[in-house]
Structures are given as C-alpha cells and as structure tokens.
Design a protein around this motif. Structure first.
Motif, PDB file in Angstrom:
ATOM      1  N   GLY A  20       1.246  -1.118  -0.036  1.00 37.78           N
ATOM      2  CA  GLY A  20       0.121  -0.022   0.190  1.00 37.78           C
ATOM      3  C   GLY A  20       1.042   1.172  -0.420  1.00 37.78           C
ATOM      4  N   THR A  21       1.848   1.080   0.325  1.00 39.15           N
ATOM      5  CA  THR A  21       3.002   2.241   0.063  1.00 39.15           C
ATOM      6  C   THR A  21       3.188   3.013  -0.948  1.00 39.15           C
ATOM      7  N   LYS A  22       3.231   2.339  -2.225  1.00 38.85           N
ATOM      8  CA  LYS A  22       3.434   2.818  -3.245  1.00 38.85           C
ATOM      9  C   LYS A  22       1.818   3.812  -3.870  1.00 38.85           C
ATOM     10  N   GLU A  23       1.227   3.417  -3.706  1.00 35.98           N
ATOM     11  CA  GLU A  23      -0.948   3.694  -3.597  1.00 35.98           C
ATOM     12  C   GLU A  23      -0.584   5.037  -2.202  1.00 35.98           C
ATOM     13  N   GLN A  24       0.124   4.900  -1.870  1.00 39.61           N
ATOM     14  CA  GLN A  24      -0.470   6.244  -0.783  1.00 39.61           C
ATOM     15  C   GLN A  24       0.089   7.112  -0.995  1.00 39.61           C
ATOM     16  N   LEU A  25       1.589   7.056  -1.818  1.00 44.99           N
ATOM     17  CA  LEU A  25       2.539   7.836  -2.062  1.00 44.99           C
ATOM     18  C   LEU A  25       2.221   8.808  -3.583  1.00 44.99           C
ATOM     19  N   ASN A  26       1.908   7.908  -4.334  1.00 47.33           N
ATOM     20  CA  ASN A  26       1.050   8.188  -5.774  1.00 47.33           C
ATOM     21  C   ASN A  26      -0.435   8.713  -5.547  1.00 47.33           C
ATOM     22  N   LYS A  27      -0.621   8.794  -3.897  1.00 46.69           N
ATOM     23  CA  LYS A  27      -2.236   9.191  -4.442  1.00 46.69           C
ATOM     24  C   LYS A  27      -2.717  10.592  -3.829  1.00 46.69           C
ATOM     25  N   GLU A  28      -1.232  10.984  -2.615  1.00 46.52           N
ATOM     26  CA  GLU A  28      -1.310  12.295  -2.853  1.00 46.52           C
ATOM     27  C   GLU A  28       0.073  13.023  -1.505  1.00 46.52           C
ATOM     28  N   MET A  29       0.063  14.395  -1.561  1.00 46.98           N
ATOM     29  CA  MET A  29       1.462  14.554  -0.934  1.00 46.98           C
ATOM     30  C   MET A  29       1.307  13.778   0.948  1.00 46.98           C
ATOM     31  N   THR A  30       2.370  13.432   0.855  1.00 47.86           N
ATOM     32  CA  THR A  30       2.513  12.395   2.239  1.00 47.86           C
ATOM     33  C   THR A  30       3.819  12.826   2.894  1.00 47.86           C
ATOM     34  N   THR A  31       3.753  13.050   4.476  1.00 52.02           N
ATOM     35  CA  THR A  31       4.623  13.090   5.556  1.00 52.02           C
ATOM     36  C   THR A  31       5.246  12.077   5.610  1.00 52.02           C
ATOM     37  N   GLY A  32       6.897  11.706   5.778  1.00 52.09           N
ATOM     38  CA  GLY A  32       7.668  11.330   5.944  1.00 52.09           C
ATOM     39  C   GLY A  32       8.692  11.618   6.297  1.00 52.09           C
ATOM     40  N   TYR A  33       9.429  10.521   7.137  1.00 49.74           N
ATOM     41  CA  TYR A  33      10.223  10.621   8.465  1.00 49.74           C
ATOM     42  C   TYR A  33      11.033   8.898   9.035  1.00 49.74           C
ATOM     43  N   ILE A  34      12.726   9.934   8.800  1.00 54.18           N
ATOM     44  CA  ILE A  34      13.496   8.954   9.528  1.00 54.18           C
ATOM     45  C   ILE A  34      14.344   9.405  10.967  1.00 54.18           C
ATOM     46  N   GLY A  35      14.409   8.595  11.187  1.00 53.78           N
ATOM     47  CA  GLY A  35      15.159   8.793  12.269  1.00 53.78           C
ATOM     48  C   GLY A  35      17.109   8.419  12.681  1.00 53.78           C
ATOM     49  N   ARG A 210      -3.163  -0.621  16.511  1.00 51.51           N
ATOM     50  CA  ARG A 210      -3.653  -1.235  17.170  1.00 51.51           C
ATOM     51  C   ARG A 210      -4.728  -0.057  18.243  1.00 51.51           C
ATOM     52  N   LYS A 211      -3.533   0.991  18.258  1.00 47.55           N
ATOM     53  CA  LYS A 211      -3.633   1.776  19.593  1.00 47.55           C
ATOM     54  C   LYS A 211      -4.826   2.947  18.726  1.00 47.55           C
ATOM     55  N   ASP A 212      -5.154   2.958  17.166  1.00 45.82           N
ATOM     56  CA  ASP A 212      -5.749   4.457  16.314  1.00 45.82           C
ATOM     57  C   ASP A 212      -7.090   3.344  15.193  1.00 45.82           C
ATOM     58  N   GLY A 213      -6.075   2.716  14.857  1.00 47.38           N
ATOM     59  CA  GLY A 213      -6.584   2.161  13.504  1.00 47.38           C
ATOM     60  C   GLY A 213      -6.666   3.013  13.210  1.00 47.38           C
ATOM     61  N   GLY A 214      -5.404   3.046  12.411  1.00 47.60           N
ATOM     62  CA  GLY A 214      -4.983   3.537  11.531  1.00 47.60           C
ATOM     63  C   GLY A 214      -4.119   2.531  10.977  1.00 47.60           C
ATOM     64  N   GLU A 215      -3.545   3.716   9.387  1.00 53.40           N
ATOM     65  CA  GLU A 215      -3.146   3.319   8.533  1.00 53.40           C
ATOM     66  C   GLU A 215      -1.241   3.784   8.257  1.00 53.40           C
ATOM     67  N   ALA A 216      -0.533   3.258   8.713  1.00 50.55           N
ATOM     68  CA  ALA A 216       0.550   3.690   8.042  1.00 50.55           C
ATOM     69  C   ALA A 216       1.861   2.868   7.315  1.00 50.55           C
ATOM     70  N   TYR A 217       2.589   4.212   6.672  1.00 48.28           N
ATOM     71  CA  TYR A 217       3.119   2.740   5.958  1.00 48.28           C
ATOM     72  C   TYR A 217       4.946   2.884   5.764  1.00 48.28           C
ATOM     73  N   ALA A 218       5.395   2.080   4.875  1.00 46.76           N
ATOM     74  CA  ALA A 218       7.197   2.273   5.685  1.00 46.76           C
ATOM     75  C   ALA A 218       8.033   1.497   4.391  1.00 46.76           C
ATOM     76  N   PHE A 219       8.858   2.017   4.256  1.00 45.12           N
ATOM     77  CA  PHE A 219      10.194   1.462   2.992  1.00 45.12           C
ATOM     78  C   PHE A 219      11.625   0.853   3.909  1.00 45.12           C
ATOM     79  N   THR A 220      12.232   0.343   3.598  1.00 43.84           N
ATOM     80  CA  THR A 220      13.721   1.125   3.960  1.00 43.84           C
ATOM     81  C   THR A 220      14.659   0.640   2.496  1.00 43.84           C
ATOM     82  N   SER A 221      15.882   0.771   3.180  1.00 41.93           N
ATOM     83  CA  SER A 221      16.872   0.685   1.684  1.00 41.93           C
ATOM     84  C   SER A 221      17.944  -0.078   2.258  1.00 41.93           C
TER      85      SER A 221
END
Length: 426
Positions: A20-35, A210-221
């Motif tokens: 679902g990550t690719k679809e999310q990124l192609n759908k709208e401006m998405t905020t993403g982070y790296i620590g 589990r805590k919010d019923g939300g959908e979040a996405y991820a990928f790694t290098s």
C-alpha cells in the motif's frame, strides 16, 4: 508529483516495502520521517543514504521530517549490534543533537512558505512528559512481548552471549511510539530507514493500527556494503564524517575517489542526484577504459560538492593535484612547506630522545602505532610493505635515527599503498 519509489528502485535504494506504500505516495502529498541517532556531534557517511532518501521524498513533492532521537539516544538501539552501547549524559547528548540538527538543515528545504517544507523533530520533546506508568498503560499494552521477541535484532541479542537489557529491549516500543506521535500530531503516514530498522518501523505501523485504528506505511533501503567486505564509511583513521573539521574535504573526496569499480557503479546511483541517462553514459564510458576512473572522479566530485559546497570541492581538487605532483619527489627534495602541507597523511608525534639514540624499525613501527605489535611490524617489513622517507626498508635491522630527519624534525613513513604517516619528532 513524481513517482518516488520508481526513482528509488532504479537507484537500488529500496529493500523492504509495506503493501500500500506506493499507492499512498502516488495518491497525495505524504509526510514521511527518518530518525537519526545523536551518538556524535556530526553525522558520518553511513547516514548519507537516509539524508538522500529525505531529499528524494521532498523533491517528489512530499513532506520530510528529520527526527533526532534525543530520548531514544539515551537508551540505545540493539539493531545490528552485538553489545550494549554506552549511554550518553545529557550535556553530551544536547551537544550532539545541536550538531546533527545543523547538518540536516543544510540538506533539506525548510522554507515555511512551501507546503512540503521540511521539519525537524526531537522525540525528547514528547517523551519528557510521559511517565513510566502512562507509557506502560497507554502504549505497552498494545504490543505483546511475543511480537517484540520475534524481531530479528532482538532474537540475535537474546541468543547471544551478552543478552539484552530491558532498556534496549524497550527501544523498538519507543521508536514505535515516535511514529504514532508523529502520525497523530503531524499527520505523518510514512517511515523510512535502513533495512536493519525494519522490525522497529513495523512495530510503529502496528502500534498505529492497534492504538488508533490507523493505516501507516513504510519502506527501507539496503545497508551499504563494500565489495571487498570492508565496512562502508570506515578508513584507517576511522569514520568519514560530514563535518569538515573531523574529515577534511580532501580526505572526504579521497574516500570516494578510491572506491572500487564495482562499488562506484552502485554508489553513483545512490549518492548522487544525476539522472539515469547521465549515469548510464558514465558507466559505459568507465567500462570502456576503467584505468581513467571516470566513475570514481565524477562520484567524488558530486558528493563532495553536495556535502562541502563548491569551495570545499575546489579545496579537495587543489589538494589532490598538489599531492599527486609531490608524490614522486624524493623526500629530501620536499620543502618544509611541502611536508607540512601534505594531505592524506596521519600525523604522529614521537620522542626526540629515542631518535637521538637510534631505534630499530620494528620497535619504531610498534611504538608509533603504525603497527599493533612488534610481530606485525616484523612481518610487514620482511614482506617489503614499509617505506621510510620514500625508500623501501629492506631489512629489520634498519635504524631510525637523526640522520633521517627532514628539516630537522620530520620523518615520512608509508605502509602498503595507501597508508601514509608524517612523524613529527619533538
């Protein structure tokens, strides 16, 4: 909006990806982070992939957040480590955070007028107000111990000799909470990182579900590895830092210039922003005559300019030309200015008393730290791997004394092809 993942995939910068990550990124401006872990007051080139991922994210029209782990830096991440790391005191941590933040601000666009302006965040800002009881009640109950122990990084440490402390065991839950907090407060739906972080990242997406019923996405290098098996970003003198005071632009440039052919083919895709057509042309030209080192030169130029600016690149190129012109001069023909301006050398201070009395080459190598022991020193001398004042040492009976001093205070030593030392006698 550019197809971010298509861009990163041809560059070899995607390993794991959540459905679902690719679809999310192609759908709208998405905020993403790296620590980023503030274990030092400068990032080194091991962090470059993550910085570049954030830049690609922003260039594709999305919003990047660079998270500095002020709280998690006090705990320590077990991923990819066999031992517990030393915890930092708060003063050191604050100094490191300030240094890392200043560097990240050089690479990302923080212009608040732009809808996808980059932001900085420090997870200490939210963890400092959460009590241990609150964290256990509101967050810990959502993730089972079984789930946490199934993570590869945790499993390896539990099965190893040193084990894992509760402090480090809790790290993935803290990182997961970071994602949850950013999701709730910054509408952040994406986390990226190195492949060793996959387990921690997925804990975050699971906590959000589990805590919010939300959908979040991820990928790694993928983690960067050198073709010869050596550790990426490590040299004889240690890490290759982004801070010019820790690694000069010349030494930074030389690291990339000395890349192997196979590494250069991979690295020019990952560490530069050159387009596919340009890179394909460079690879074709390089393959036709590898001795010209076309790829290495362009790679070194692009990334040195990116990190140190046009002036830093010019400094590196000038120093490289000077070092190349001087390398064939006999040591005795070098002026004092030549010697004191030598680049790419490790400086060592050594006692004048020992030189006045004379010291054998084996003891000299061991006592200066050029070799770890007299046994290692004896082997490398007998193997023809040591030069003093640009002349090969032929025997272990060779003496270092005052007759070898250049301008009354210096000795040049070389170990193998790449390790150069300037010994100052005082």
């Amino acid at each position: 909006m550019k197809d971010l993942l298509a861009e990163l995939q041809w560059r070899g910068m995607v390993q794991d990806i959540k459905p679902g990550t690719k679809e999310q990124l192609n759908k709208e401006m998405t905020t993403g982070y790296i620590g980023f872990d503030p274990t030092a007051d400068s990032l080194h080139i091991g962090s470059m992939v993550q910085i570049i991922l954030l830049i690609h994210l922003q260039r594709a029209g999305h919003k990047p957040i660079a998270l500095v782990g002020g709280a998690t830096g006090m705990v320590g991440d077990p991923s990819g480590k066999s031992d517990e790391r030393n915890l930092l005191d708060e003063a050191t941590l604050q100094k490191n955070i300030a240094g890392v933040k200043a560097q990240l601000e050089k690479f990302l666009d923080f212009d608040p007028a732009k809808p996808n302006a980059a932001e900085m965040a420090n997870n200490y800002d939210w963890f400092k107000t959460i009590s241990f009881i609150d964290f256990l009640r509101d967050t810990g109950k959502h993730i089972t111990v079984n789930y946490m122990m199934a993570k590869e990084s945790v499993k390896k440490r539990i099965e190893g000799e040193t084990g894992i402390s509760y402090t480090e065991f809790a790290y993935q839950l803290m990182q997961g909470y970071d994602f949850y907090w950013l999701y709730k407060n910054k509408n952040c739906k994406l986390q990226m990182g190195g492949s060793d972080q996959w387990g921690n990242i997925i804990t975050g997406t699971e906590l959000i579900r589990r805590k919010d019923g939300g959908e979040a996405y991820a990928f790694t290098s993928p983690l960067i590895k050198k073709a010869d098996g050596g550790k990426f970003g490590k040299t004889e003198s240690g890490n290759v830092w982004l801070d010019a005071n820790k690694t000069s632009p010349y030494n930074f440039y030389q690291f990339w210039l000395n890349a192997s052919d196979s590494d250069a083919v991979q690295w020019i895709k990952i560490f530069t922003f050159l387009d596919k057509e340009t890179i394909d042309t460079l690879i074709t030209e390089h393959t036709a005559d590898e001795a010209k080192r076309i790829l290495q030169k362009r790679l070194a130029e692009e990334i040195t300019k990116f990190v140190h600016g046009a002036n830093g690149l010019q400094e590196a190129l000038t120093a490289t030309a000077k070092a190349f012109a001087e390398k064939d001069k006999p040591a005795e023909a070098l002026s004092l200015e030549d010697i004191e301006g030598l680049k790419g050398v490790t400086e060592i201070f050594f006692s004048s008393d020992k030189i006045a009395a004379g010291i054998d080459i084996v003891s000299f190598l061991a006592e200066t730290g050029i070799e770890k022991s007299k046994g290692d020193a004896r082997k490398i001398v007998l193997g023809g791997g040591i030069s003093v004042n640009r002349k090969k040492v032929e025997t272990i009976d060779f003496k270092i004394d005052s007759t070898l001093l250049l301008h009354g205070q210096y000795i040049l030593a070389q170990k193998g092809k790449k390790n150069h030392y300037l010994i100052k006698i005082s």
